[in-house]
Design a protein around this motif. Structure first.
Motif, PDB file in Angstrom:
ATOM      1  N   GLU A 249      -7.922  -5.970  -0.714  1.00 42.44           N
ATOM      2  CA  GLU A 249      -7.980  -7.097  -1.646  1.00 42.44           C
ATOM      3  C   GLU A 249      -6.626  -7.304  -2.315  1.00 42.44           C
ATOM      4  O   GLU A 249      -6.174  -8.433  -2.503  1.00 42.44           O
ATOM      5  CB  GLU A 249      -9.064  -6.834  -2.682  1.00 42.44           C
TER       6      GLU A 249
ATOM      7  N   VAL B 193     -15.008  -8.772   2.005  1.00 44.68           N
ATOM      8  CA  VAL B 193     -14.620  -8.748   0.601  1.00 44.68           C
ATOM      9  C   VAL B 193     -15.109  -9.981  -0.131  1.00 44.68           C
ATOM     10  O   VAL B 193     -14.783 -10.198  -1.279  1.00 44.68           O
ATOM     11  CB  VAL B 193     -13.085  -8.631   0.443  1.00 44.68           C
TER      12      VAL B 193
ATOM     13  N   THR C  14      -2.871   3.455  -5.245  1.00 46.52           N
ATOM     14  CA  THR C  14      -2.978   2.110  -4.666  1.00 46.52           C
ATOM     15  C   THR C  14      -1.717   1.281  -4.849  1.00 46.52           C
ATOM     16  O   THR C  14      -1.729   0.087  -4.558  1.00 46.52           O
ATOM     17  CB  THR C  14      -4.163   1.357  -5.294  1.00 46.52           C
TER      18      THR C  14
ATOM     19  N   SER D 229     -11.360  -1.113   0.426  1.00 44.70           N
ATOM     20  CA  SER D 229     -11.432  -2.566   0.266  1.00 44.70           C
ATOM     21  C   SER D 229     -10.563  -3.022  -0.897  1.00 44.70           C
ATOM     22  O   SER D 229     -10.066  -4.158  -0.908  1.00 44.70           O
ATOM     23  CB  SER D 229     -12.881  -3.003   0.034  1.00 44.70           C
ATOM     24  N   TYR D 230     -10.356  -2.140  -1.876  1.00 47.21           N
ATOM     25  CA  TYR D 230      -9.479  -2.448  -3.002  1.00 47.21           C
ATOM     26  C   TYR D 230      -8.042  -2.670  -2.519  1.00 47.21           C
ATOM     27  O   TYR D 230      -7.352  -3.603  -2.953  1.00 47.21           O
ATOM     28  CB  TYR D 230      -9.529  -1.313  -4.011  1.00 47.21           C
TER      29      TYR D 230
ATOM     30  N   ALA E 240     -13.999  -5.184  -5.054  1.00 48.16           N
ATOM     31  CA  ALA E 240     -13.183  -4.075  -4.574  1.00 48.16           C
ATOM     32  C   ALA E 240     -13.614  -2.850  -5.370  1.00 48.16           C
ATOM     33  O   ALA E 240     -13.245  -2.684  -6.520  1.00 48.16           O
ATOM     34  CB  ALA E 240     -11.701  -4.376  -4.782  1.00 48.16           C
TER      35      ALA E 240
ATOM     36  N   GLU F  92     -11.556  -0.199   6.758  1.00 44.58           N
ATOM     37  CA  GLU F  92     -11.213   0.568   5.563  1.00 44.58           C
ATOM     38  C   GLU F  92     -10.496   1.864   5.931  1.00 44.58           C
ATOM     39  O   GLU F  92      -9.546   2.270   5.248  1.00 44.58           O
ATOM     40  CB  GLU F  92     -12.475   0.882   4.753  1.00 44.58           C
TER      41      GLU F  92
END
Length: 395
Positions: free
Chosen positions: A249, A259, A57, A245-246, A269, A102
């Motif tokens: 965010e 979110v 990420t 979604s992380y 997230a 997503e």
């Protein structure tokens, strides 16, 4: 690292994973290291971390490239006889997606990771459930990021500190810094237990760094997390799962209500992480400017509902712990690592937010190299605390 700092005295303020790593790498150069902490080792964010050693990420560019290098350092440290042997283990990270936006975010991140040379495996459609049967049918995209790892925060801290041989002083708050002078006198640290003199001082105190260096302008970012009971299951996750979604965010993308930004349930997230001994760590929220470690029922309820939606078997497990971790964030998302200009002997290593575990070996090695006047890994110069290009957050 082979630079020579023999007999150089260094005080490291902060006994979290970054401070411990710096102590370890400095000790390897011959430095005499003292670590002080207002509570004790792993008492802050390092003790409330998920332990993920992952590039999955990370923002493309500097942070992703440094994370790749640090991940490789962990592998070396975990070799037979290494300081992290038995504390670090390899695994994959899975980026998962359950809707169109997503999926788009997942593929965009996968493209960046691929360009950086990270090994990936993309799975879509019905092949997802064939490969990992415990996943719900509404998961429509999956990217396996290979070569990742896991290391429990407090174990990393303990290993580094023990191997460093550093003197560790607990329950000693750093109250004031006095920089050194060019004529040769080093900096001093006024603590609750007295004054300590040294050749160099490294501020690695997370949010506590603000009290010593207010211009850093760090601010808190809180995350609420859940730990399940220990229960054997026919299902076994092959790594930790991070839903796209992380990513959104983190990027502060405008995705409407998906979110829950600003809602009573907090921005969720989802991350589902298999722990040793058949437990799961489930998170989490990303909350700005909140340094309170309390938890909220509405946030926990929302996190669990999403987890069960995507992995129904988790609904059979009980929750045994809910907690919050608070991390130090910087205005531009990059940690501070380097010497403070016009302040001889004063260094800073803070603002790693949720990347401290992953970047710890890189940060410790780079700091020791800088002090010894050796070459540093490419990209580290971008973390210099006094760079005019760095953004400053408005108070």
């Amino acid at each position: 690292m082979s630079g020579d700092c023999s007999k150089r005295s260094v005080v490291v303020i902060g006994a979290g994973v970054i401070g411990a790593s710096i102590a370890y790498y400095l000790a390897r150069t011959g430095a005499q290291v003292t670590v002080i902490d207002r509570i004790g080792p792993s008492a802050g964010a390092s003790g409330a971390s998920d332990g993920s050693v992952s590039v999955a990420t990370k923002a493309p560019g500097v942070l992703m490239n440094l994370a790749i290098r640090s991940r490789e350092q962990y592998v070396g440290l975990a070799d037979k006889g290494g300081v992290m042997q038995g504390a670090y283990f390899s695994r994959s990270t899975f980026l998962a997606a359950a809707n169109d936006w997503e999926v788009a975010a997942m593929h965009a991140q996968a493209d960046e990771l691929s360009r950086a040379g990270v090994s990936l495996k993309v799975t879509e459609g019905s092949d997802i459930q064939k490969s990992i049967p415990c996943l719900a049918s509404n998961i429509s995209g999956l990217v396996e990021v290979q070569g990742e790892g896991h290391a429990v925060g407090y174990k990393v801290v303990d290993r580094f500190l023990r191997a460093s041989g550093a003197k560790v002083i607990c329950e000693a708050s750093a109250l004031k810094l006095q920089p050194g002078v060019k004529s040769g006198r080093g900096p001093t640290v006024q603590t609750s237990e007295g004054v300590i003199e040294a050749d160099d001082v490294v501020v690695a105190a997370g949010l506590g760094s603000n009290a010593l260096l207010p211009w850093l302008n760090l601010w808190p970012r809180r995350g609420q997390l859940i730990v399940t009971e220990r229960r054997r299951s026919v299902y076994k996750l092959p790594g930790n799962f991070i839903f796209a979604s992380y990513l959104l965010e983190k990027k502060k993308a405008d995705v409407g209500q998906s979110v829950d930004s600003g809602s009573a349930a907090r921005a969720c997230a989802l991350v589902i992480d298999p722990l040793p001994y058949d437990q799961y760590l489930i998170g989490g929220t990303r909350e700005e400017d909140d340094d309170d470690q309390h938890t909220e029922f509405a946030a926990v309820q929302r996190i669990l509902a999403r987890a069960v939606e995507y992995m129904p078997f988790l609904g059979e497990m009980s929750v045994i712990r809910v907690f919050a971790g608070v991390r130090a964030a910087t205005p531009d998302g990059l940690p501070y690592l380097g010497q403070v200009k016009e302040a001889p002997g004063l260094w800073v290593a803070t603002g790693f937010e949720g990347d401290g575990i992953c970047l710890a070996p890189l940060a410790g090695d780079a700091m020791a190299r800088m002090m010894a006047g050796k070459d540093i890994p490419p990209g580290v110069e971008a973390l210099a605390p006094d760079s005019p290009q760095r953004k400053r957050r408005e108070s």
